[in-house]
Design a protein around this motif. Structure first.
Motif, PDB file in Angstrom:
ATOM      1  N   GLY B 214       0.769  -1.058   0.182  1.00 16.48           N
ATOM      2  CA  GLY B 214      -0.152   0.273   0.294  1.00 16.48           C
ATOM      3  C   GLY B 214       1.030   1.587  -0.111  1.00 16.48           C
ATOM      4  O   GLY B 214       1.509   1.123   0.696  1.00 16.48           O
ATOM      5  N   LEU B 215       0.785   2.265  -0.863  1.00 18.61           N
ATOM      6  CA  LEU B 215       0.965   3.022  -1.110  1.00 18.61           C
ATOM      7  C   LEU B 215       1.167   4.702  -0.125  1.00 18.61           C
ATOM      8  O   LEU B 215      -0.495   4.765  -0.148  1.00 18.61           O
ATOM      9  N   SER B 216       1.952   4.916   0.309  1.00 17.60           N
ATOM     10  CA  SER B 216       1.069   6.080   1.422  1.00 17.60           C
ATOM     11  C   SER B 216       2.215   7.361   1.568  1.00 17.60           C
ATOM     12  O   SER B 216       3.055   7.410   0.753  1.00 17.60           O
ATOM     13  N   GLY B 217       2.292   8.193   2.277  1.00 21.15           N
ATOM     14  CA  GLY B 217       2.760   9.756   2.134  1.00 21.15           C
ATOM     15  C   GLY B 217       2.380  10.251   0.958  1.00 21.15           C
ATOM     16  O   GLY B 217       1.340  10.796   0.991  1.00 21.15           O
ATOM     17  N   PRO B 218       3.711  11.740   0.942  1.00 16.61           N
ATOM     18  CA  PRO B 218       3.140  12.673   0.292  1.00 16.61           C
ATOM     19  C   PRO B 218       2.497  12.398  -0.668  1.00 16.61           C
ATOM     20  O   PRO B 218       2.057  13.440  -1.265  1.00 16.61           O
ATOM     21  N   ALA B 219       2.912  11.534  -1.834  1.00 11.81           N
ATOM     22  CA  ALA B 219       3.069  11.170  -3.181  1.00 11.81           C
ATOM     23  C   ALA B 219       1.091  10.706  -3.356  1.00 11.81           C
ATOM     24  O   ALA B 219       0.535  11.053  -4.653  1.00 11.81           O
ATOM     25  N   ILE B 220       0.237  10.362  -2.432  1.00 12.49           N
ATOM     26  CA  ILE B 220      -0.975  10.003  -2.351  1.00 12.49           C
ATOM     27  C   ILE B 220      -2.227  11.369  -2.162  1.00 12.49           C
ATOM     28  O   ILE B 220      -3.085  11.067  -1.811  1.00 12.49           O
ATOM     29  N   ARG B 221      -0.984  12.544  -1.708  1.00 12.35           N
ATOM     30  CA  ARG B 221      -2.101  13.466  -1.560  1.00 12.35           C
ATOM     31  C   ARG B 221      -3.475  13.679  -2.040  1.00 12.35           C
ATOM     32  O   ARG B 221      -4.278  13.890  -1.730  1.00 12.35           O
ATOM     33  N   PRO B 222      -2.824  14.355  -3.106  1.00 13.48           N
ATOM     34  CA  PRO B 222      -3.354  15.095  -4.218  1.00 13.48           C
ATOM     35  C   PRO B 222      -5.224  14.070  -3.896  1.00 13.48           C
ATOM     36  O   PRO B 222      -6.174  14.072  -4.555  1.00 13.48           O
ATOM     37  N   VAL B 223      -4.171  12.672  -4.244  1.00 16.45           N
ATOM     38  CA  VAL B 223      -5.608  11.677  -4.510  1.00 16.45           C
ATOM     39  C   VAL B 223      -6.644  11.486  -3.316  1.00 16.45           C
ATOM     40  O   VAL B 223      -7.694  11.925  -3.695  1.00 16.45           O
ATOM     41  N   ALA B 224      -5.822  11.372  -1.798  1.00 19.77           N
ATOM     42  CA  ALA B 224      -6.511  11.582  -1.268  1.00 19.77           C
ATOM     43  C   ALA B 224      -7.676  12.801  -0.908  1.00 19.77           C
ATOM     44  O   ALA B 224      -8.335  12.665   0.034  1.00 19.77           O
ATOM     45  N   VAL B 225      -6.487  13.945  -0.978  1.00 18.55           N
ATOM     46  CA  VAL B 225      -7.640  14.932  -1.124  1.00 18.55           C
ATOM     47  C   VAL B 225      -9.217  15.580  -1.922  1.00 18.55           C
ATOM     48  O   VAL B 225     -10.281  15.407  -1.778  1.00 18.55           O
ATOM     49  N   ARG B 226      -9.183  14.717  -3.423  1.00 20.21           N
ATOM     50  CA  ARG B 226      -9.614  14.596  -4.230  1.00 20.21           C
ATOM     51  C   ARG B 226     -10.740  13.461  -3.700  1.00 20.21           C
ATOM     52  O   ARG B 226     -12.232  14.041  -3.821  1.00 20.21           O
ATOM     53  N   MET B 227     -10.855  11.974  -2.992  1.00 20.42           N
ATOM     54  CA  MET B 227     -11.368  11.267  -2.751  1.00 20.42           C
ATOM     55  C   MET B 227     -12.607  12.493  -1.467  1.00 20.42           C
ATOM     56  O   MET B 227     -13.989  11.933  -1.211  1.00 20.42           O
ATOM     57  N   VAL B 228     -11.622  12.861  -0.542  1.00 27.10           N
ATOM     58  CA  VAL B 228     -12.826  13.695   0.946  1.00 27.10           C
ATOM     59  C   VAL B 228     -13.118  14.594  -0.301  1.00 27.10           C
ATOM     60  O   VAL B 228     -14.472  14.520   0.411  1.00 27.10           O
ATOM     61  N   TYR B 229     -12.723  14.978  -0.538  1.00 25.42           N
ATOM     62  CA  TYR B 229     -13.882  16.233  -1.336  1.00 25.42           C
ATOM     63  C   TYR B 229     -15.226  15.662  -1.721  1.00 25.42           C
ATOM     64  O   TYR B 229     -16.018  16.283  -2.099  1.00 25.42           O
ATOM     65  N   GLU B 230     -15.165  14.165  -2.576  1.00 27.38           N
ATOM     66  CA  GLU B 230     -15.833  13.533  -3.414  1.00 27.38           C
ATOM     67  C   GLU B 230     -17.102  13.025  -2.684  1.00 27.38           C
ATOM     68  O   GLU B 230     -18.643  13.080  -2.514  1.00 27.38           O
ATOM     69  N   VAL B 231     -16.383  12.981  -1.347  1.00 32.11           N
ATOM     70  CA  VAL B 231     -17.080  11.875  -0.538  1.00 32.11           C
ATOM     71  C   VAL B 231     -17.671  12.845   0.165  1.00 32.11           C
ATOM     72  O   VAL B 231     -19.055  12.673   0.608  1.00 32.11           O
ATOM     73  N   PHE B 232     -17.385  13.628   0.641  1.00 30.78           N
ATOM     74  CA  PHE B 232     -18.495  15.319   1.087  1.00 30.78           C
ATOM     75  C   PHE B 232     -19.035  15.423   0.748  1.00 30.78           C
ATOM     76  O   PHE B 232     -20.254  15.237   1.369  1.00 30.78           O
ATOM     77  N   GLN B 233     -19.218  15.082  -0.821  1.00 32.75           N
ATOM     78  CA  GLN B 233     -20.749  15.651  -2.098  1.00 32.75           C
ATOM     79  C   GLN B 233     -21.594  14.678  -1.631  1.00 32.75           C
ATOM     80  O   GLN B 233     -22.454  14.430  -1.834  1.00 32.75           O
TER      81      GLN B 233
END
Lengths: 267, 305
Positions: B214-233
């Protein structure tokens, strides 16, 4: 364990692709024991991401200084090589469980950069007037670090190079075997070096039957035990095996408990 | 009066910063260098009913601005957790969230039931997103139908707040989030790691013992932010955002995308003092902006275009 800032007192190139750092940090210098390591942050940024673990190669609590012996092998160590005297390093340590006293005489067997933790151990054993033979093997003389400045004079140093350019011609393990066959019997072997060297020690020890402790390496993330990334399979007395952490229960393990060396030996 | 306290439904935390599961062990490892009581919550290492040995090494490898891990949920099991780890955590006054895992539905249900009786647990986090185990894990979190069935069953025995930890390894995370919400999840946390691979080109072999990790660290941050944005909606549930958080700036992105709380994961390995630093930085940020609570930041990035 301390999360702290160490000052680079001195930086020296000591062999091809190899340098030492003398770091001033009193808490680490006064708490570390042979076999322990520090986890060093490479920069204030996050790429390269992880800290790098380095065995402590010497410590002087009175001066508040400890030393690292670093071989440049990749991007992280190349970055670290740029550090200058007077600059600081973010260090987490001392970490891990070090060597446990055994029975004298001690044979310390170092392969390449594996020399580092055994220098610290040799210094500590020498202070207790323990008889020590320090075997140091490298591929060639150019890769060797001159250990005279590090090792107490009482310690007998045996050099081995695979190309024969200095000392015994051949593998360091063959030099150890020669001496044991000639009647020099160790009470305890402590070793650190490449997997192949440790594996060969295990093979030869079928005849020697000497207790051995190895300082192991594994890919590491946190360095504290939290992530359980640096696992090594260890056999319990019951015969069951478990994954222990190189950074916490290790890096030093009793050789006969390390499963991979025995799995390979029986093939 | 300024406060860092936040509410995720009925789960109240003294500040919005948590240590992500698997990155802080059971708290013991970092006790030397920080007061663990300052954490908004400590989400302990993924727990299973029986002890788990974990995957064969190598288990971790560095990647650009991040790392892959395939630990395989190595943990001492429920009995040992209740006898050894939890009493110590309680004694030290550490706010605990327990991350639970199973190979089948009944494992999760039994764990949830047993943990109801245990003292000092704030919430359970249902791990349906671990990419590194052969049975269970991510298989529960990638199908809305399977996830709904599991959440309903766990919810029946779970009186404390139930967090469902979502996998990013799906086509539409909003659909999975809605399934979790419909079946009774109280809070969603996201993202777990992104499945990846590194190949050792000298040996032409995948580098990790488990092949993938499983990939973690700053490399995945934009993906995570996008997914939080989508789930919030997609849902009305409170969210815990995570993925490569190392600074307040990073945390603000998650708050603004829709998170009410933020977890720090792999960043702890590099800078173990990240969470205390985030707490101090958030405090100054709110003071400078004249804001009373981090709650006002949640979802600010929505409706901007």
């Amino acid at each position: 364990m301390f999360l702290t800032t160490a000052h680079v007192r001195k930086k020296e190139t000591v062999a091809q692709n190899c340098f030492t750092l003398s770091l001033h940090e009193e808490k680490i210098a006064s708490h570390c024991t042979p076999g322990q390591f520090v986890h060093v942050r490479l920069s204030a940024g996050y790429d390269p991401f992880l800290r790098r673990p380095f065995s402590i190669a010497a410590a002087d609590p009175a001066e508040g200084v400890f030393r690292l012996l670093i071989q440049v092998v990749g991007e992280g160590t190349r970055l670290l090589q740029r550090i200058q005297e007077g600059q600081t390093l973010d260090c987490l340590g001392p970490l891990g469980s070090g060597f446990i006293p055994g029975e004298a005489p001690y044979f310390l067997v170092a392969g390449g950069i594996g020399a580092a933790p055994l220098i610290f151990l040799a210094q500590a054993l020498s202070k207790q007037n323990q008889p020590v033979r320090y075997y140091y093997g490298t591929a060639s003389a150019a890769e060797r670090v001159s250990l005279h400045a590090w090792l107490p004079t009482a310690i007998e140093q045996i050099d081995a190079t695979e190309d024969g350019s200095k000392g015994f011609s051949g593998r360091v393990t063959a030099a150890v075997n020669r001496d044991i066959l000639q009647g020099k019997k160790p009470g305890q072997i402590m070793a650190c070096g490449p997997q192949a060297m440790l594996q060969e020690l295990v093979r030869l020890n079928a005849a020697w039957k000497v207790p051995m402790q190895f300082s192991l390496e594994e890919r590491m993330a946190c360095g504290t035990g939290a992530c359980q990334g640096c696992a090594v399979e260890i056999a319990e007395e019951t015969g069951a095996t478990n994954f222990l952490r190189v950074c916490r229960e290790g890096p030093v393990f009793e050789a006969h408990k390390v499963v991979e060396f025995h799995a390979n030996a029986s093939n | 009066m300024q406060t860092l306290q936040i509410e995720l439904g009925s789960l109240v935390l003294k500040n919005p910063f948590m240590a992500a599961s698997g990155t802080f062990g059971f708290g013991e490892e970092y006790a030397d260098i920080m007061d663990l009581k300052v954490l908004g919550a400590l989400v302990v290492k993924g727990l299973t009913l029986k002890p788990q040995k974990g995957n064969k090494p190598p288990r971790v490898v560095e990647t650009p601005a991040g790392m892959l891990n395939a630990i395989g949920l190595q943990n001492p099991g429920l009995d040992s957790f209740l006898a050894r780890e939890l009493p110590r955590l309680n004694q030290q006054g550490i706010p605990v969230i327990v991350n639970i895992n199973g190979a089948e539905e009944n494992d999760f249900v039994t764990l949830a039931r047993e943990l109801q009786e245990a003292p000092g647990i704030l919430a359970l986090e249902l791990n349906v997103s671990c990419p590194n185990v052969k049975e269970g894990g991510m298989a529960f979190g990638t199908s809305p139908v399977v996830l709904s069935g599991l959440v309903e069953k766990v919810k029946r025995v779970c009186r404390m707040p139930l967090i469902v930890k979502l996998s990013p390894n799906v086509t539409d995370i909003g659909e999975i989030a809605r399934a979790a919400e419909r079946s009774g999840a109280d809070i969603l946390s996201l993202i777990n790691t992104i499945k990846g691979m590194v190949i050792d080109t000298h040996t032409a072999t995948p580098l990790l013992g488990n092949l993938t990790g499983g990939l973690s660290g700053p490399a995945i941050r934009p993906v995570a932010v996008r997914m939080v944005y989508e789930v919030f909606q997609a849902t009305g549930l409170p969210l815990i955002g995570m993925g490569g958080v190392t600074s307040l700036q990073d945390a603000l992105e998650f708050f603004m995308a829709g998170a009410s709380a933020v977890a720090v994961g792999a960043g702890n390995f590099v800078a173990p003092d990240t969470i205390p630093r985030l707490i101090a930085d958030l405090q100054s940020y709110l003071e400078n902006k004249g804001l009373n609570s981090p709650a006002v930041l949640t979802g600010l990035a929505h409706g901007r275009y």
